[in-house]
Design a protein around this motif. Sequence first.
Motif, PDB file in Angstrom:
ATOM      1  N   ALA A 239       0.816  -1.222   0.000  1.00 42.49           N
ATOM      2  CA  ALA A 239       0.000   0.000   0.000  1.00 42.49           C
ATOM      3  C   ALA A 239       0.846   1.266   0.000  1.00 42.49           C
ATOM      4  CB  ALA A 239      -0.930   0.012   1.205  1.00 42.49           C
ATOM      5  N   CYS A 240       2.131   1.140   0.336  1.00 42.31           N
ATOM      6  CA  CYS A 240       3.007   2.310   0.428  1.00 42.31           C
ATOM      7  C   CYS A 240       3.776   2.530  -0.878  1.00 42.31           C
ATOM      8  CB  CYS A 240       4.000   2.145   1.584  1.00 42.31           C
ATOM      9  SG  CYS A 240       3.222   2.125   3.199  1.00 42.31           S
ATOM     10  N   ARG A 261     -10.783  -9.636  13.303  1.00 39.93           N
ATOM     11  CA  ARG A 261      -9.451  -9.531  12.702  1.00 39.93           C
ATOM     12  C   ARG A 261      -9.485  -8.851  11.345  1.00 39.93           C
ATOM     13  NH1 ARG A 261      -7.281 -15.668  14.180  1.00 39.93           N
ATOM     14  NH2 ARG A 261      -7.357 -15.390  16.460  1.00 39.93           N
ATOM     15  N   ALA A 262     -10.463  -9.201  10.506  1.00 41.63           N
ATOM     16  CA  ALA A 262     -10.544  -8.590   9.177  1.00 41.63           C
ATOM     17  C   ALA A 262     -10.791  -7.090   9.287  1.00 41.63           C
ATOM     18  CB  ALA A 262     -11.648  -9.265   8.362  1.00 41.63           C
ATOM     19  N   GLN A 263     -11.672  -6.697  10.215  1.00 40.56           N
ATOM     20  CA  GLN A 263     -11.960  -5.274  10.397  1.00 40.56           C
ATOM     21  C   GLN A 263     -10.744  -4.531  10.941  1.00 40.56           C
ATOM     22  OE1 GLN A 263     -14.643  -3.426   9.717  1.00 40.56           O
ATOM     23  NE2 GLN A 263     -16.134  -4.975   9.134  1.00 40.56           N
ATOM     24  N   LEU A 264     -10.013  -5.178  11.848  1.00 39.53           N
ATOM     25  CA  LEU A 264      -8.825  -4.529  12.394  1.00 39.53           C
ATOM     26  C   LEU A 264      -7.753  -4.381  11.326  1.00 39.53           C
ATOM     27  CD1 LEU A 264      -7.250  -3.351  14.749  1.00 39.53           C
ATOM     28  CD2 LEU A 264      -6.535  -5.669  15.359  1.00 39.53           C
ATOM     29  N   GLU A 265      -7.568  -5.395  10.515  1.00 40.44           N
ATOM     30  CA  GLU A 265      -6.608  -5.301   9.419  1.00 40.44           C
ATOM     31  C   GLU A 265      -6.986  -4.158   8.481  1.00 40.44           C
ATOM     32  OE1 GLU A 265      -4.696  -8.715   6.781  1.00 40.44           O
ATOM     33  OE2 GLU A 265      -6.674  -8.134   6.012  1.00 40.44           O
ATOM     34  N   ALA A 266      -8.288  -4.030   8.175  1.00 43.30           N
ATOM     35  CA  ALA A 266      -8.754  -2.942   7.313  1.00 43.30           C
ATOM     36  C   ALA A 266      -8.527  -1.587   7.969  1.00 43.30           C
ATOM     37  CB  ALA A 266     -10.236  -3.136   6.994  1.00 43.30           C
ATOM     38  N   ALA A 267      -8.726  -1.517   9.294  1.00 44.15           N
ATOM     39  CA  ALA A 267      -8.521  -0.258  10.006  1.00 44.15           C
ATOM     40  C   ALA A 267      -7.060   0.179   9.947  1.00 44.15           C
ATOM     41  CB  ALA A 267      -8.977  -0.395  11.453  1.00 44.15           C
ATOM     42  N   ILE A 268      -6.139  -0.770  10.199  1.00 39.31           N
ATOM     43  CA  ILE A 268      -4.711  -0.429  10.151  1.00 39.31           C
ATOM     44  C   ILE A 268      -4.313  -0.056   8.728  1.00 39.31           C
ATOM     45  CG2 ILE A 268      -2.380  -1.323  10.518  1.00 39.31           C
ATOM     46  CD1 ILE A 268      -3.537  -3.109  12.722  1.00 39.31           C
ATOM     47  N   LEU A 269      -4.859  -0.766   7.738  1.00 42.75           N
ATOM     48  CA  LEU A 269      -4.574  -0.422   6.338  1.00 42.75           C
ATOM     49  C   LEU A 269      -5.058   0.991   6.019  1.00 42.75           C
ATOM     50  CD1 LEU A 269      -3.538  -1.289   3.560  1.00 42.75           C
ATOM     51  CD2 LEU A 269      -5.815  -2.257   3.107  1.00 42.75           C
ATOM     52  N   ASN A 270      -6.229   1.367   6.540  1.00 43.22           N
ATOM     53  CA  ASN A 270      -6.729   2.736   6.347  1.00 43.22           C
ATOM     54  C   ASN A 270      -5.748   3.756   6.906  1.00 43.22           C
ATOM     55  OD1 ASN A 270      -9.184   2.553   4.940  1.00 43.22           O
ATOM     56  ND2 ASN A 270     -10.286   1.932   6.779  1.00 43.22           N
TER      57      ASN A 270
END
Length: 392
Positions: A239-240, A261-270
């Motif tokens: 992503a970088c 876990r999926a939501q947390l991964e998406a949050a960190i990616l955001n």
Amino acid sequence: MLRLSQPKTLEDESRQLPLLIKSVTDYAIYMLDPEGYICSWNPGGQRIKGYSAQEIIGEHFSRFYTPEDVAAGIPRNNLRAAAEHGGLSAEGWRVRKDGSRFLASIVIEPIWEEGDLIGFAKVTRDITERYAAQQRLEEAREALLQAQKMEAIGKLTLGLAHDFNNLLTVILNSLDVIAARTAGNDNIASPLKAAIRACDRGALLTRQLLTFGRGQDLLSQPTHLSELIRKSADLFERACADQVNLRFELSDNLPFVLVDRAQLEAAILNLVCNSRDALSGSGQIIVRTSAGLMNNPLRPDSEPSLHACAEVSDDGPGIPAELQAKVFDPFFTTKEVGKGSGLGLSQVFGLATQSGGFVQLVSSPGQGATFRIWLPAGMEKDDGEGSQDTVR
């Protein structure tokens, strides 16, 4: 009523005032000569400022002021104002013998004799605890107002998202019917695919709104933040931009948390993507994990408890103070039109709050921005030894 006779020491009026001043320990009460040199000292002065009478009598009272106040001439100006206006009341930071600072409420009264200024009476009270209590109260009030605002926005968003989701369901079902009835018609296939893609995008936005409004069903599982981030490291790196240096500082000594876990991964990616955009092509992003005892600011009355933290920080331009209270609002964005929906940070906020935690933002202009997702411990700590692993 029978009045008991006074002790002989109290019958002597000349001794009453010195005895009164010596018995007061909550106030520093002392005399200054016209130039500001200390002529007397009471036990309250020693308790508050740390100097004994032998140490301080004969010294200039400006030694109680901060260096910056002395440089600005505040002690001299205070004496002049007291003499000209018949007294002075003020508050300001002062310095104790050990170098520590305290907030003082001061009163300076001029002493005149036959028209001549012969000195000043000075009273100082330590109000640091009162000031700290007021600060805590103000912070709690602001946290409560912010929580109430976000709760109101969340309820509105939740209702809109459900209605919008119902409309999308009807539209998608209709498009599926059209697609089945027009199979093989190339003239319709292309715009039909575009319409379906737009509906899929709308469905994604709806899920983000539901997450913010805490209406999204979460599949919470015991999760070790560092392990999750390690498994997703490749995703964050892709992503970088090439010019961005992405680093990981992950602690093994973390409590497990209950989170989707999926939501947390998406949050960190955001958060990583937001930092990447803020860097404008070059700079550094750090993804870090840690643990600590935290008090949830959304619940000011709660007791501090063990939390695990996933943090994303960058060395970009930072976020202006006037915008920091708005960054988690749905559809708020500083990006150009078409480059952001304004729901990324809302999703982060919604996930954290629905998981029982909170999001913390620390930023100042020119100093970058740091977002911390704090999640309450859901299980006992693992057997990690607190080592720090760095993933490149």
